[in-house]
Design a protein around this motif. Structure first.
Motif, PDB file in Angstrom:
ATOM      1  N   ASP A  85       0.823  -1.217   0.000  1.00  0.00           N
ATOM      2  CA  ASP A  85       0.000   0.000   0.000  1.00  0.00           C
ATOM      3  C   ASP A  85       0.854   1.263   0.000  1.00  0.00           C
ATOM      4  O   ASP A  85       0.501   2.257  -0.646  1.00  0.00           O
ATOM      5  N   GLU A  86       1.999   1.244   0.680  1.00  0.00           N
ATOM      6  CA  GLU A  86       2.859   2.422   0.678  1.00  0.00           C
ATOM      7  C   GLU A  86       3.595   2.563  -0.647  1.00  0.00           C
ATOM      8  O   GLU A  86       3.912   3.690  -1.067  1.00  0.00           O
ATOM      9  N   ASN A  87       3.903   1.452  -1.326  1.00  0.00           N
ATOM     10  CA  ASN A  87       4.464   1.542  -2.670  1.00  0.00           C
ATOM     11  C   ASN A  87       3.497   2.250  -3.605  1.00  0.00           C
ATOM     12  O   ASN A  87       3.898   3.099  -4.405  1.00  0.00           O
ATOM     13  N   VAL A  88       2.216   1.909  -3.501  1.00  0.00           N
ATOM     14  CA  VAL A  88       1.214   2.562  -4.341  1.00  0.00           C
ATOM     15  C   VAL A  88       1.054   4.027  -3.955  1.00  0.00           C
ATOM     16  O   VAL A  88       0.921   4.899  -4.820  1.00  0.00           O
ATOM     17  N   ALA A  89       1.113   4.316  -2.668  1.00  0.00           N
ATOM     18  CA  ALA A  89       0.897   5.679  -2.179  1.00  0.00           C
ATOM     19  C   ALA A  89       2.099   6.589  -2.396  1.00  0.00           C
ATOM     20  O   ALA A  89       1.980   7.813  -2.253  1.00  0.00           O
ATOM     21  N   LEU A  90       3.247   6.021  -2.747  1.00  0.00           N
ATOM     22  CA  LEU A  90       4.486   6.804  -2.801  1.00  0.00           C
ATOM     23  C   LEU A  90       4.384   8.049  -3.672  1.00  0.00           C
ATOM     24  O   LEU A  90       4.819   9.133  -3.238  1.00  0.00           O
ATOM     25  N   PRO A  91       3.850   7.991  -4.905  1.00  0.00           N
ATOM     26  CA  PRO A  91       3.763   9.228  -5.694  1.00  0.00           C
ATOM     27  C   PRO A  91       2.936  10.309  -5.017  1.00  0.00           C
ATOM     28  O   PRO A  91       3.250  11.501  -5.140  1.00  0.00           O
ATOM     29  N   LYS A 120      -3.741  -7.943   0.319  1.00  0.00           N
ATOM     30  CA  LYS A 120      -2.292  -7.903   0.059  1.00  0.00           C
ATOM     31  C   LYS A 120      -1.677  -6.550   0.412  1.00  0.00           C
ATOM     32  O   LYS A 120      -0.507  -6.312   0.147  1.00  0.00           O
ATOM     33  N   GLU A 121      -2.463  -5.669   1.012  1.00  0.00           N
ATOM     34  CA  GLU A 121      -2.002  -4.303   1.260  1.00  0.00           C
ATOM     35  C   GLU A 121      -0.723  -4.241   2.083  1.00  0.00           C
ATOM     36  O   GLU A 121       0.140  -3.392   1.837  1.00  0.00           O
ATOM     37  N   GLY A 122      -0.585  -5.105   3.079  1.00  0.00           N
ATOM     38  CA  GLY A 122       0.563  -5.047   3.979  1.00  0.00           C
ATOM     39  C   GLY A 122       1.739  -5.897   3.563  1.00  0.00           C
ATOM     40  O   GLY A 122       2.767  -5.904   4.256  1.00  0.00           O
ATOM     41  N   ARG A 123       1.639  -6.583   2.439  1.00  0.00           N
ATOM     42  CA  ARG A 123       2.739  -7.448   2.015  1.00  0.00           C
ATOM     43  C   ARG A 123       3.826  -6.644   1.308  1.00  0.00           C
ATOM     44  O   ARG A 123       3.540  -5.719   0.547  1.00  0.00           O
ATOM     45  N   ARG A 124       5.069  -7.028   1.554  1.00  0.00           N
ATOM     46  CA  ARG A 124       6.184  -6.412   0.849  1.00  0.00           C
ATOM     47  C   ARG A 124       6.372  -7.097  -0.499  1.00  0.00           C
ATOM     48  O   ARG A 124       5.890  -8.216  -0.712  1.00  0.00           O
ATOM     49  N   PRO A 125       7.044  -6.426  -1.450  1.00  0.00           N
ATOM     50  CA  PRO A 125       7.193  -6.994  -2.790  1.00  0.00           C
ATOM     51  C   PRO A 125       7.705  -8.432  -2.810  1.00  0.00           C
ATOM     52  O   PRO A 125       7.260  -9.241  -3.639  1.00  0.00           O
ATOM     53  N   GLY A 126       8.629  -8.771  -1.899  1.00  0.00           N
ATOM     54  CA  GLY A 126       9.165 -10.125  -1.869  1.00  0.00           C
ATOM     55  C   GLY A 126       8.151 -11.173  -1.463  1.00  0.00           C
ATOM     56  O   GLY A 126       8.388 -12.379  -1.648  1.00  0.00           O
ATOM     57  N   GLN A 127       7.017 -10.738  -0.924  1.00  0.00           N
ATOM     58  CA  GLN A 127       5.960 -11.656  -0.514  1.00  0.00           C
ATOM     59  C   GLN A 127       4.845 -11.752  -1.548  1.00  0.00           C
ATOM     60  O   GLN A 127       3.829 -12.403  -1.305  1.00  0.00           O
ATOM     61  N   LEU A 128       5.032 -11.110  -2.692  1.00  0.00           N
ATOM     62  CA  LEU A 128       4.039 -11.116  -3.756  1.00  0.00           C
ATOM     63  C   LEU A 128       4.532 -11.944  -4.929  1.00  0.00           C
ATOM     64  O   LEU A 128       5.734 -12.035  -5.197  1.00  0.00           O
ATOM     65  N   SER A 129       3.596 -12.545  -5.676  1.00  0.00           N
ATOM     66  CA  SER A 129       3.962 -13.208  -6.926  1.00  0.00           C
ATOM     67  C   SER A 129       4.286 -12.145  -7.973  1.00  0.00           C
ATOM     68  O   SER A 129       4.015 -10.950  -7.781  1.00  0.00           O
ATOM     69  N   GLY A 130       4.855 -12.570  -9.092  1.00  0.00           N
ATOM     70  CA  GLY A 130       5.190 -11.616 -10.148  1.00  0.00           C
ATOM     71  C   GLY A 130       3.970 -10.885 -10.661  1.00  0.00           C
ATOM     72  O   GLY A 130       4.002  -9.664 -10.879  1.00  0.00           O
ATOM     73  N   GLY A 131       2.866 -11.606 -10.864  1.00  0.00           N
ATOM     74  CA  GLY A 131       1.653 -10.961 -11.335  1.00  0.00           C
ATOM     75  C   GLY A 131       1.072 -10.002 -10.323  1.00  0.00           C
ATOM     76  O   GLY A 131       0.590  -8.915 -10.682  1.00  0.00           O
ATOM     77  N   GLN A 132       1.123 -10.370  -9.044  1.00  0.00           N
ATOM     78  CA  GLN A 132       0.627  -9.471  -8.004  1.00  0.00           C
ATOM     79  C   GLN A 132       1.470  -8.209  -7.923  1.00  0.00           C
ATOM     80  O   GLN A 132       0.947  -7.099  -7.770  1.00  0.00           O
ATOM     81  N   ALA A 133       2.798  -8.360  -8.048  1.00  0.00           N
ATOM     82  CA  ALA A 133       3.684  -7.194  -7.998  1.00  0.00           C
ATOM     83  C   ALA A 133       3.396  -6.246  -9.155  1.00  0.00           C
ATOM     84  O   ALA A 133       3.406  -5.014  -8.980  1.00  0.00           O
ATOM     85  N   GLN A 134       3.123  -6.790 -10.356  1.00  0.00           N
ATOM     86  CA  GLN A 134       2.816  -5.918 -11.490  1.00  0.00           C
ATOM     87  C   GLN A 134       1.475  -5.226 -11.295  1.00  0.00           C
ATOM     88  O   GLN A 134       1.290  -4.094 -11.735  1.00  0.00           O
ATOM     89  N   ARG A 135       0.538  -5.874 -10.633  1.00  0.00           N
ATOM     90  CA  ARG A 135      -0.737  -5.216 -10.336  1.00  0.00           C
ATOM     91  C   ARG A 135      -0.529  -4.060  -9.355  1.00  0.00           C
ATOM     92  O   ARG A 135      -1.167  -3.015  -9.468  1.00  0.00           O
ATOM     93  N   VAL A 136       0.355  -4.259  -8.395  1.00  0.00           N
ATOM     94  CA  VAL A 136       0.701  -3.160  -7.486  1.00  0.00           C
ATOM     95  C   VAL A 136       1.325  -2.012  -8.278  1.00  0.00           C
ATOM     96  O   VAL A 136       1.022  -0.837  -8.042  1.00  0.00           O
ATOM     97  N   ALA A 137       2.197  -2.358  -9.234  1.00  0.00           N
ATOM     98  CA  ALA A 137       2.820  -1.321 -10.062  1.00  0.00           C
ATOM     99  C   ALA A 137       1.780  -0.580 -10.894  1.00  0.00           C
ATOM    100  O   ALA A 137       1.884   0.637 -11.099  1.00  0.00           O
TER     101      ALA A 137
END
Length: 266
Positions: free
Chosen positions: A108-114, A141-158
């Motif tokens: 969630d903080e990665n998304v909020a960063l901008p 998945k809001e509280g998970r760090r990137p290393g705890q996400l699958s590749g597809g989940q990480a791209q959705r966060v991006a």
């Protein structure tokens, strides 16, 4: 000079007469290209063709040696680096092959960063960021760090991070390149649907014909020139079907009901 423009609407982003060289290597040899709000454009070409240089010039990452880049009629190429940096943060969004999420921050903080970099209070920014998680299939998945996400989940966060600031244009550089085919198709369909639903223009650099097939138009770059342009009726049909399905599922703009309590967040 090649000229390839959409006629369906006035372009929100346009590059005209773009030329760029690195030492003796000519990356762009005079290119005209444009994209309209709500439209998706795929840029294809072999390695070294100039497609990434074209994206960098359109996004204000690099200045063209010649030509103009206009965002809603405003000259991007004439801005200084501080102004272009501000533009990339506020009016553009980016999705890269690797996602480029900060490993020490939760999703969630990665998304909020901008938003936080723009001065929005952290609590308000995170709350706005979290609105995107159920919309993109990331609830819980809001509280998970990137290393705890699958590749597809990480791209959705991006994707959420790219869209959270309501940009006019999203740039995606090989957004499915690090994913398996099935996950990649899920990600590109979601990316096209969400940008369309938000009325943002989307520019996708890809080597994958299947990815390009989800976009409304495709241009091909070779030796610094656009060699062809064609609409993708099947891709457009897929785009529309995905967008309609997303709307039916409630995929729309996240609630923008934060002004009323903004003071309490500061």
């Amino acid at each position: 000079m090649n000229s390839y423009r959409t006629t369906i609407a006035s372009p929100v982003l346009a590059g005209t007469g773009l030329k760029k060289s690195y030492s003796l290597t000519r990356a762009l040899a005079g290119v005209d290209v444009s994209v309209s709000a709500g439209e998706s454009l795929a840029v294809m070409g072999p390695s070294g063709s100039g497609k990434s240089t074209l994206l960098h010039c359109l996004a204000g990452i690099e200045r063209p040696d010649e030509g103009q880049v206009l965002l809603a009629g405003e000259r991007v190429d004439q801005l200084g680096e501080p102004q272009r940096s501000e533009l990339r943060r506020t009016r553009f969004g980016f999705v890269f092959q690797s996602g480029q999420l900060l490993p020490e921050l939760p999703a969630d903080e990665n998304v909020a960063l901008p938003l936080m970099l723009g001065g929005m209070p952290r609590r308000r920014a995170v709350r706005k960021a979290r609105e995107w998680f159920p919309l993109l299939g990331l609830a819980g998945k809001e509280g998970r760090r990137p290393g705890q996400l699958s590749g597809g989940q990480a791209q959705r966060v991006a994707i959420a991070r790219a869209l959270v600031g309501d940009p006019q244009v999203i740039f995606a550089d090989e957004p499915t390149g690090a994913l398996d085919q099935s996950t990649g198709m899920e990600v590109i369909s979601l990316l096209v649907a969400t940008t369309r639903s938000q009325g943002a223009a989307l520019v996708v650099v890809t080597h994958d014909e299947n990815v390009a097939g989800y976009c409304d138009r495709t241009v091909r770059v070779r030796d610094g020139r656009l060699t062809e342009e064609h609409g993708m009726p099947e891709g457009a049909a897929v785009t529309n079907a995905v967008a309609h399905a997303a709307e039916a599922a409630g995929l729309g703009h996240p609630a923008d009901s934060y002004d009323a309590d903004a003071r309490s967040d500061r």
